[in-house]
Design a protein around this motif. Structure first.
Motif, PDB file in Angstrom:
ATOM      1  N   HIS A   9       6.049  38.049  47.799  1.00 34.69           N
ATOM      2  CA  HIS A   9       7.128  37.435  47.003  1.00 34.69           C
ATOM      3  C   HIS A   9       7.417  38.237  45.742  1.00 34.69           C
ATOM      4  CE1 HIS A   9       4.232  35.693  44.090  1.00 34.69           C
ATOM      5  NE2 HIS A   9       3.475  35.444  45.148  1.00 34.69           N
ATOM      6  N   SER A  10       8.649  38.106  45.286  1.00 30.69           N
ATOM      7  CA  SER A  10       9.081  38.793  44.068  1.00 30.69           C
ATOM      8  C   SER A  10      10.279  38.055  43.488  1.00 30.69           C
ATOM      9  CB  SER A  10       9.463  40.241  44.377  1.00 30.69           C
ATOM     10  OG  SER A  10      10.499  40.283  45.340  1.00 30.69           O
ATOM     11  N   PRO A  11      10.439  38.094  42.141  1.00 28.28           N
ATOM     12  CA  PRO A  11      11.607  37.467  41.526  1.00 28.28           C
ATOM     13  C   PRO A  11      12.873  38.282  41.817  1.00 28.28           C
ATOM     14  CG  PRO A  11      10.293  38.591  39.876  1.00 28.28           C
ATOM     15  CD  PRO A  11       9.520  38.662  41.151  1.00 28.28           C
ATOM     16  N   ASN A  16      13.810  33.136  37.575  1.00 25.79           N
ATOM     17  CA  ASN A  16      13.368  31.838  38.101  1.00 25.79           C
ATOM     18  C   ASN A  16      13.656  31.682  39.600  1.00 25.79           C
ATOM     19  OD1 ASN A  16      12.339  30.864  35.643  1.00 25.79           O
ATOM     20  ND2 ASN A  16      14.388  30.243  34.984  1.00 25.79           N
ATOM     21  N   ARG A  17      14.348  32.643  40.162  1.00 22.63           N
ATOM     22  CA  ARG A  17      14.631  32.613  41.600  1.00 22.63           C
ATOM     23  C   ARG A  17      13.796  33.692  42.284  1.00 22.63           C
ATOM     24  NH1 ARG A  17      18.739  29.611  43.379  1.00 22.63           N
ATOM     25  NH2 ARG A  17      18.951  30.891  45.247  1.00 22.63           N
ATOM     26  N   HIS A  18      13.181  33.316  43.391  1.00 23.25           N
ATOM     27  CA  HIS A  18      12.246  34.225  44.057  1.00 23.25           C
ATOM     28  C   HIS A  18      12.617  34.393  45.526  1.00 23.25           C
ATOM     29  CE1 HIS A  18       9.193  34.115  40.753  1.00 23.25           C
ATOM     30  NE2 HIS A  18       9.852  32.999  40.483  1.00 23.25           N
ATOM     31  N   LEU A  19      12.364  35.590  46.019  1.00 24.26           N
ATOM     32  CA  LEU A  19      12.459  35.861  47.451  1.00 24.26           C
ATOM     33  C   LEU A  19      11.046  35.885  47.997  1.00 24.26           C
ATOM     34  CD1 LEU A  19      14.142  36.648  49.956  1.00 24.26           C
ATOM     35  CD2 LEU A  19      13.793  39.049  49.299  1.00 24.26           C
ATOM     36  N   VAL A  20      10.771  35.018  48.953  1.00 23.57           N
ATOM     37  CA  VAL A  20       9.435  34.897  49.539  1.00 23.57           C
ATOM     38  C   VAL A  20       9.515  35.225  51.026  1.00 23.57           C
ATOM     39  CG1 VAL A  20       7.451  33.400  49.915  1.00 23.57           C
ATOM     40  CG2 VAL A  20       8.885  33.071  47.889  1.00 23.57           C
ATOM     41  N   ARG A  21       8.655  36.133  51.448  1.00 21.23           N
ATOM     42  CA  ARG A  21       8.558  36.444  52.880  1.00 21.23           C
ATOM     43  C   ARG A  21       7.235  35.896  53.395  1.00 21.23           C
ATOM     44  NH1 ARG A  21      10.385  41.483  50.747  1.00 21.23           N
ATOM     45  NH2 ARG A  21      12.582  41.869  51.248  1.00 21.23           N
ATOM     46  N   ALA A  22       7.300  35.244  54.526  1.00 17.27           N
ATOM     47  CA  ALA A  22       6.101  34.668  55.148  1.00 17.27           C
ATOM     48  C   ALA A  22       5.969  35.216  56.562  1.00 17.27           C
ATOM     49  CB  ALA A  22       6.198  33.143  55.181  1.00 17.27           C
ATOM     50  N   LEU A  23       4.843  35.837  56.841  1.00 19.30           N
ATOM     51  CA  LEU A  23       4.553  36.337  58.179  1.00 19.30           C
ATOM     52  C   LEU A  23       3.537  35.403  58.822  1.00 19.30           C
ATOM     53  CD1 LEU A  23       4.821  38.493  60.389  1.00 19.30           C
ATOM     54  CD2 LEU A  23       2.984  39.775  59.247  1.00 19.30           C
ATOM     55  N   LEU A  24       3.988  34.689  59.831  1.00 17.80           N
ATOM     56  CA  LEU A  24       3.155  33.703  60.519  1.00 17.80           C
ATOM     57  C   LEU A  24       2.633  34.321  61.808  1.00 17.80           C
ATOM     58  CD1 LEU A  24       5.876  30.969  60.145  1.00 17.80           C
ATOM     59  CD2 LEU A  24       3.954  31.321  58.611  1.00 17.80           C
ATOM     60  N   ARG A  25       1.338  34.179  62.030  1.00 20.21           N
ATOM     61  CA  ARG A  25       0.737  34.747  63.236  1.00 20.21           C
ATOM     62  C   ARG A  25      -0.003  33.646  63.997  1.00 20.21           C
ATOM     63  NH1 ARG A  25      -1.723  38.901  61.233  1.00 20.21           N
ATOM     64  NH2 ARG A  25      -0.253  40.475  61.960  1.00 20.21           N
ATOM     65  N   PRO A 311       4.313  31.426  41.535  1.00 22.64           N
ATOM     66  CA  PRO A 311       5.063  32.484  40.843  1.00 22.64           C
ATOM     67  C   PRO A 311       4.248  33.178  39.765  1.00 22.64           C
ATOM     68  CG  PRO A 311       5.929  30.299  40.312  1.00 22.64           C
ATOM     69  CD  PRO A 311       4.954  30.116  41.407  1.00 22.64           C
ATOM     70  N   SER A 312       3.226  32.509  39.239  1.00 22.01           N
ATOM     71  CA  SER A 312       2.429  33.107  38.177  1.00 22.01           C
ATOM     72  C   SER A 312       1.626  34.311  38.656  1.00 22.01           C
ATOM     73  CB  SER A 312       1.468  32.060  37.597  1.00 22.01           C
ATOM     74  OG  SER A 312       0.588  31.592  38.592  1.00 22.01           O
ATOM     75  N   GLU A 313       1.477  34.457  39.969  1.00 25.98           N
ATOM     76  CA  GLU A 313       0.758  35.610  40.501  1.00 25.98           C
ATOM     77  C   GLU A 313       1.523  36.908  40.277  1.00 25.98           C
ATOM     78  OE1 GLU A 313       0.255  34.730  44.590  1.00 25.98           O
ATOM     79  OE2 GLU A 313      -1.374  33.293  44.284  1.00 25.98           O
ATOM     80  N   GLY A 314       2.815  36.759  39.896  1.00 27.24           N
ATOM     81  CA  GLY A 314       3.651  37.945  39.727  1.00 27.24           C
ATOM     82  C   GLY A 314       4.117  38.465  41.070  1.00 27.24           C
ATOM     83  N   PRO A 315       4.852  39.565  41.099  1.00 31.45           N
ATOM     84  CA  PRO A 315       5.277  40.124  42.382  1.00 31.45           C
ATOM     85  C   PRO A 315       4.069  40.475  43.252  1.00 31.45           C
ATOM     86  CG  PRO A 315       6.459  41.144  40.562  1.00 31.45           C
ATOM     87  CD  PRO A 315       5.353  40.330  39.952  1.00 31.45           C
ATOM     88  N   VAL A 316       4.129  40.073  44.513  1.00 29.27           N
ATOM     89  CA  VAL A 316       3.069  40.370  45.475  1.00 29.27           C
ATOM     90  C   VAL A 316       3.695  41.133  46.628  1.00 29.27           C
ATOM     91  CG1 VAL A 316       1.399  39.419  47.101  1.00 29.27           C
ATOM     92  CG2 VAL A 316       1.702  38.341  44.857  1.00 29.27           C
ATOM     93  N   VAL A 317       3.262  42.352  46.823  1.00 28.04           N
ATOM     94  CA  VAL A 317       3.754  43.183  47.919  1.00 28.04           C
ATOM     95  C   VAL A 317       2.649  43.294  48.957  1.00 28.04           C
ATOM     96  CG1 VAL A 317       4.584  45.454  48.616  1.00 28.04           C
ATOM     97  CG2 VAL A 317       5.287  44.485  46.407  1.00 28.04           C
ATOM     98  N   HIS A 318       2.917  42.794  50.158  1.00 31.06           N
ATOM     99  CA  HIS A 318       1.914  42.853  51.219  1.00 31.06           C
ATOM    100  C   HIS A 318       2.307  43.958  52.207  1.00 31.06           C
ATOM    101  CE1 HIS A 318      -0.952  41.789  54.263  1.00 31.06           C
ATOM    102  NE2 HIS A 318      -1.458  40.857  53.479  1.00 31.06           N
ATOM    103  N   PRO A 319       1.504  45.008  52.336  1.00 32.72           N
ATOM    104  CA  PRO A 319       1.877  46.142  53.193  1.00 32.72           C
ATOM    105  C   PRO A 319       2.175  45.756  54.637  1.00 32.72           C
ATOM    106  CG  PRO A 319      -0.018  46.695  51.820  1.00 32.72           C
ATOM    107  CD  PRO A 319       0.216  45.225  51.649  1.00 32.72           C
TER     108      PRO A 319
END
Length: 427
Positions: A9-11, A16-25, A311-319
């Motif tokens: 996720h990243s703002p 205050n608006r975030h784009l969140v990607r979820a990879l479900l397995r 959101p407090s985790e800040g931007p999270v980039v998952h490779p």
């Protein structure tokens, strides 16, 4: 059946608006002991005139190979079709079909392509012994257009869908340059099975082996995923292209069967308003399927999983998410480029492929990524040079479809680059 989730996720420009990607397995497991699911399988082979020669030879050899690897008590049958339909082997336990290999060797080419007649007879053979605790499957292979019997695509899809609703699934295999790849993809979707493309006849055994390997590791059937968003959360994209329907705000994806040999993945992007340190709920996910039990039965199970982020985790980039996304975007670029080529916009399609290749190069700098980049660039060249062919279109369509359904392993069978490398090694 196990479910896990990765988040990225990243703002946006609005903090205050975030784009969140979820990879479900979703991962399946094979029942312990001897309680694997029995097979009730009908192989339906096109033997129309256009199959004469290497196509029919390799198809017959692949069918013999597949049927030699099923278990003695599995139910198998073989049907061929051209203008007429012939039952080569009536549905029976494999151990009783002592002359089946010889009978398949005698299959020769005929006339037109009565696809519906062949499939309907295959369905009849499967239904002779249909049971809930079995994998009831038709494998349909053709190299041409349906030009005899029922030929309307909607009517054919309805037949396949009705059979799926009654527990008989269908996988389709397209062979050569003349079949309608969009029709076979539609029929596989309606039938709840897989679709494959065989560009070269000698790929047939690997395709049949892949299909059988899945059937022998079947973990759950009729898998669906239901996504319910929390108020204020928007669905930006479902990057995989499973058949879907919207039901009063609930997104339902039909995932088909689950195999221990190949997990199911779903990548989604969500937009949400969030601030502060509190965890923000985004959606709830419910996976439902008929799971094979260790006792040899079938049991409907449901797994629920909340999706939330902080959101407090800040931007999270998952490779892994970014890698999955870039390959799915490449699959989408292939599909769009095909539509552009059909509309005469070759340059636009080539541009999309080159842009996708650049993204792959940036995210996936390894052998798989370099192969993907090379393949995209080659297809872009074919579009720009006006040398794009029917085999190119079917090749691109098959790669796009497989990747968009999370079946990246199919590329090892189909990839021209891998094939060329193997040929060079053999020289």
């Amino acid at each position: 059946m196990n479910l896990s989730i990765l988040l990225d996720h990243s703002p946006t420009s609005d903090p205050n608006r975030h784009l969140v990607r979820a990879l479900l397995r979703i991962e399946g497991t094979v029942p312990e002991g001897d309680n694997r699911i029995p097979l009730n399988l009908s192989v339906v082979l096109d033997r129309s005139g256009s199959m004469a020669g290497p196509k029919l030879h390799y198809a017959a050899e692949a069918a013999k190979q597949l049927l030699s690897h099923v278990y003695p008590d599995d139910i198998t049958s073989v049907v061929t079709f051209e203008s007429e339909v012939q039952v080569v082997a009536v549905a029976a336990p494999r151990k009783t079909q002592t002359t089946l290999s010889h009978l398949i060797s005698l299959i020769g080419p005929g006339g037109m392509t009565n696809l519906s007649g062949g499939w309907l007879q295959g369905r009849t053979e499967v239904e002779r012994n249909k049971a809930e605790e079995q994998s009831n499957r038709i494998i349909l292979m053709t190299d041409g257009l349906a030009n005899n019997g029922i030929v309307d695509p909607d009517q054919l899809a309805q037949l396949f869908s009705e059979a799926r609703g009654q527990g008989v699934m269908t996988s389709t295999i397209g062979f050569g340059r003349d079949f309608d790849e969009r029709l076979l993809e539609t029929l596989a979707d309606a039938g709840g099975g897989n679709t494959h493309y065989i560009e070269h006849p000698d790929q047939a055994p690997a395709v049949f082996k892949s299909e059988l390997a899945e059937l022998l590791t079947l973990s759950a059937q009729n898998l669906t995923a239901e996504l319910r968003l929390e108020p204020g959360v928007e669905l930006a994209a479902v990057h995989h292209s499973y058949p879907r329907e919207d039901d009063n705000g609930t997104l339902r994806l039909r995932l088909g069967d689950l195999y221990a040999s190949e997990p199911k993945e779903i990548l989604i992007s969500l937009r949400a308003v969030a601030s502060g340190d509190a965890e923000t709920p985004l959606a709830s996910l419910e996976i439902r399927g008929d799971v094979l039990t260790d006792e040899g039965g079938v049991e409907e199970r449901t797994i629920s999983l909340p999706i939330a982020f902080s959101p407090s985790e800040g931007p999270v980039v998952h490779p892994e998410i970014r890698r999955t996304l870039v390959f799915l975007e490449a699959a989408a670029a292939r599909k769009e480029a095909l539509e552009d080529e059909r509309s005469g916009r070759n340059e636009l399609g080539a541009t999309k492929l080159r842009e996708a290749a650049g993204q792959v190069r940036y995210i996936a700098d390894d052998d798989e990524g370099r192969e993907e980049e090379s393949d995209l660039m080659r297809m872009a060249d074919h579009l720009e040079e006006r040398t794009f062919s029917l085999p190119d279109a079917k090749y691109m369509s098959a790669l796009s479809y497989g990747a968009s359904r999370g079946k990246m392993s199919r590329k090892e069978i189909l990839s021209r680059q891998i094939r060329e490398n193997k040929n060079k090694e053999g020289d």
